[in-house]
Enzyme design. Structure first.
Site, PDB file in Angstrom:
ATOM      1  N   GLU A  74       0.877  -1.167   0.000  1.00 38.87           N
ATOM      2  CA  GLU A  74       0.000   0.000   0.000  1.00 38.87           C
ATOM      3  C   GLU A  74       0.917   1.220   0.000  1.00 38.87           C
ATOM      4  O   GLU A  74       1.757   1.379   0.879  1.00 38.87           O
ATOM      5  CB  GLU A  74      -0.892  -0.012   1.252  1.00 38.87           C
ATOM      6  N   ASP A  78      -5.588   9.828   9.293  1.00 41.17           N
ATOM      7  CA  ASP A  78      -4.277   9.372   9.753  1.00 41.17           C
ATOM      8  C   ASP A  78      -3.886   9.948  11.104  1.00 41.17           C
ATOM      9  O   ASP A  78      -4.129  11.120  11.399  1.00 41.17           O
ATOM     10  CB  ASP A  78      -3.204   9.731   8.723  1.00 41.17           C
ATOM     11  N   TYR A 105     -11.174  -3.336   2.774  1.00 38.86           N
ATOM     12  CA  TYR A 105     -10.265  -2.790   3.785  1.00 38.86           C
ATOM     13  C   TYR A 105     -11.069  -2.657   5.078  1.00 38.86           C
ATOM     14  O   TYR A 105     -11.950  -1.806   5.191  1.00 38.86           O
ATOM     15  CB  TYR A 105      -9.743  -1.428   3.330  1.00 38.86           C
TER      16      TYR A 105
END
Ligand SMILES: Cc1ncc(COP(=O)(O)O)c(C=O)c1O
Lengths: 389, 260
Positions: free
Chosen positions: B50, B61, B173
């Site tokens: 990734e 994040d 995911y």
């Protein structure tokens, strides 16, 4: 009852991590229910009247009017409790959070006005409050940091990037992603993912509703122009909302021109009009590089120091219903001084942008200006720049 | 072979209990080193990669990956630089690009997707594009054979999980925790992996918070078809004088945890 808008033309939407999507759906459902519930409105209306001092006055600024050669009316949001329009929204959302059973509230703040408003509403309702604020803004709006602390809120410093509103908002969203099950995010302007832009507008529209009724009654006509500063755009949209169908009334949003639009150091994405993009969950006018990196904004006014704007503003611009312009730091500072000297009203540096725009126009008749907040918070920063000791 | 097929083959061919997918930030600490880190990951047993394209405001994040993105941008990394890293690594393993929607929109959806596919990328992850906003991007990716990999989270209700699972390309995911990227301990993987597996036909890859061999093994125990490790490796790249060797060493440990 109509649905909550998700899109304004091609703008708006919900560009957030999947983790938040169920929370936004829950928020939208709760807002729809509250919006249609008389008990919610009764409680909010009573607090806005007895606790906040609404309706705020319309003041005819005689000496300012004389200076510009036409009548200028000020909608006195600076006289509302906590000193700005931000409490209209913060109180409405905090009451909603309580209805939803949320035990913890977070908010972002730039100038500190929204942080103080949210901390105030949380003190009133006895809810834990955490406010994210860039460390540069904590420096230039120190008085508001102290107010928030006194009100029992925790101010969480954000040290990333330019350490201003953009970074504080990003950090608040990250906190929300992490604590979404217990936490309500009180966003401070007409920005963010749906339903926030529509909800915050609806909570702020009493600015415009009150003003429209009062101007009609006192002057027997509508204003020629409604002028307001635009950071995210909540005081402006709150003022504009009541006039959207009044075709003869011009709507003017005044953005932060910073050092000047040609320098790139400004906070005027609507005025500059580059390609649209996504910041903080919504498609709108933003300041960005060719690669799509968000640029740092610049403004002397912490509340306008933001590289985005609410999606409905982008749509109002594109459709021609509202127009957007910018005034520089220097013009805003001079207006800060002028309004103080001419009217005995010290405006917030944000609001001083709207006043500066009016001062710069030679045409028009009957301007209604949203004076979104008072300037006590800005004394140190502004007096230093003006050379007043 | 399309990107979708390349990813399917990598999951099917993984010689471990779950495919191992390290995350690296493109252009961190610089483009050449990030390519070397990718190579080291593959040498150490990575089945897929990734590859992050840095963005100024990465809302999904945590501090480690956000700081790496900021550093990459400060060093001048562009989207084109990261596409070049992808192009260099793609012949050795499927490269799944991870970035935020504004990076995609800035070039235009069609042009971005075409350039990614031309660079040999196999898939694309855009964490701030939920199902409701994915339409044009999914169409463009499908046309280019690029797998648009959606995310699901512990907060995703079952019915929504099925809708997302039905539109997943490449893999699903699956975010192990309610939160942003970052190392974590003591998370129960079984519930979310079980819910995700029941909702899709594609492999389920578990990510966010997995940082060591024991956790990777527990993810495989829970039934994950793939394990994604990000912050732990980016931290290693940030702290080491020889980032490629250091990241390769940790990937080797993770791979060992998934053998047998
Ligand atoms: C007094 C005042 N006016 C205006 C603004 C700008 O926000 P908005 O554009 O949402 O009204 C702020 C923001 O902090 C403010 O404090």
């Amino acid at each position: 009852m109509s649905a909550v808008e998700h899109r304004f033309g091609s703008y708006g939407g919900r560009y957030v991590p999947e983790t938040l999507m169920p929370a936004l759906a829950e928020l939208e459902a709760a807002w729809l229910a509250a919006r249609g519930d008389g008990a919610y409105h009764a409680e909010l209306d009573a607090l806005l009247r007895d606790y906040c001092g609404r309706p705020t006055p319309i003041y005819e600024a005689h000496r300012l009017s004389e200076r510009v050669g036409r009548t200028v009316l000020l909608k006195r949001e600076d006289l509302m409790h906590t000193g700005s329009h931000k409490l209209n929204n913060a109180l409405g959302q905090t009451l909603l959070a309580r209805r939803m059973g949320k035990r913890r509230i977070i908010a972002e703040t730039g100038a500190g006005s929204h942080g103080v408003a949210t901390a105030t509403a949380c003190a009133l309702l006895g809810i834990e409050c955490v406010v994210f604020m860039g460390t540069e803004d904590m420096r230039r709006q120190r008085q508001n940091v102290l107010r928030m602390r006194l009100l029992g809120a925790h101010v969480e410093p954000v040290d990333a990037g330019a350490r201003t509103l953009k970074e504080a908002t990003s950090e608040a969203i990250r906190d929300w992603v992490t604590n979404v099950e217990t936490t309500y995010y009180v966003i401070g302007s007409v920005v963010g993912p749906a339903p926030y832009p529509a909800m915050v507008r609806d909570l702020q529209r009493r600015i415009g509703d009150e003003a429209r009724a009062e101007v009609l009654e006192r002057h027997g006509r509508l204003p020629g122009r409604v002028v307001a500063c635009v950071g995210g755009g909540s005081n402006a949209l709150g003022a504009f909302a009541a006039f959207l169908d009044d075709d003869g009334v011009e709507l003017v949003g005044v953005e932060a021109g910073g050092d000047g639009l040609t320098t790139g150091r400004h906070g005027a994405p609507l005025t500059v009009g580059g390609p649209a993009g996504v910041l903080h969950g919504a498609m709108s006018a933003i300041m960005q590089t060719e690669d799509g990196q968000i640029l740092e904004a610049h403004s002397i006014s912490a509340g306008l120091d933001y590289p985005g704007a609410g999606p409905q503003h982008a749509h109002l611009r594109d459709t021609g219903r509202a127009r957007y312009d910018a005034v520089t730091d220097e013009q805003a500072l001079q207006a800060f001084r002028t309004l103080s000297e001419l009217e005995g009203i010290i405006p917030a540096l944000e609001s001083a942008h709207a006043v500066a725009w009016v001062l710069a126009q030679s045409d028009g008749e009957l301007d209604l200006v949203c004076l979104s907040g008072r300037g006590d918070k800005d004394l140190a920063e502004a007096l230093d720049r003006l050379g007043i000791e | 072979m399309t990107g979708v097929e390349h990813i399917a083959a990598a999951f099917a061919g993984a010689d471990k209990r779950a495919a191992l997918m390290p995350y690296l930030m493109g252009g961190f600490p610089d483009p050449a080193t990030s390519r070397a880190i990718g190579d080291a990951c593959i040498d150490a047993g990575a089945d897929l990669l990734e590859l992050g394209i840095p963005f100024s405001d990465p809302l999904a994040d945590g501090p480690v990956i956000a700081a790496a993105g900021t550093a990459a941008l400060r060093a001048g990394t562009t989207t084109d630089d990261v596409l070049a890293v992808a192009e260099a690594l793609a012949p050795r393993a499927p490269v799944v690009l991870m970035t935020y929607v504004n990076i995609v929109l800035a070039r235009g959806v069609d042009r971005f997707v075409r350039q990614a596919a031309d660079a040999g990328a196999a898939g694309l992850i855009v964490p701030d594009v939920p199902m409701e906003e994915a339409g044009p991007l999914l169409e463009a990716c499908d046309a280019a054979g690029l797998a648009l990999v959606p995310l699901v989270a512990p907060t995703t209700p079952d019915e929504r999980l099925r809708e997302i699972g039905a539109r997943a390309r490449g893999f699903l995911y699956t975010v192990s925790v309610t939160g942003i990227t970052g190392e974590r301990v003591g998370v129960d993987y079984a519930t979310i992996v079980g819910r995700a597996s029941a909702a899709t036909e594609v492999p389920v890859a578990l990510g966010f918070g997995i940082s060591n061999a024991e956790q990777a093994a527990r993810a495989a125990d829970a039934g994950a078809d793939g394990v994604i490790v990000g912050s732990r490796l980016v931290r290693e790249a940030a702290e080491s004088d020889d980032p490629a060797a250091a990241v390769g060493r940790v990937v080797g440990e993770l791979a060992d945890g998934l053998v047998g």
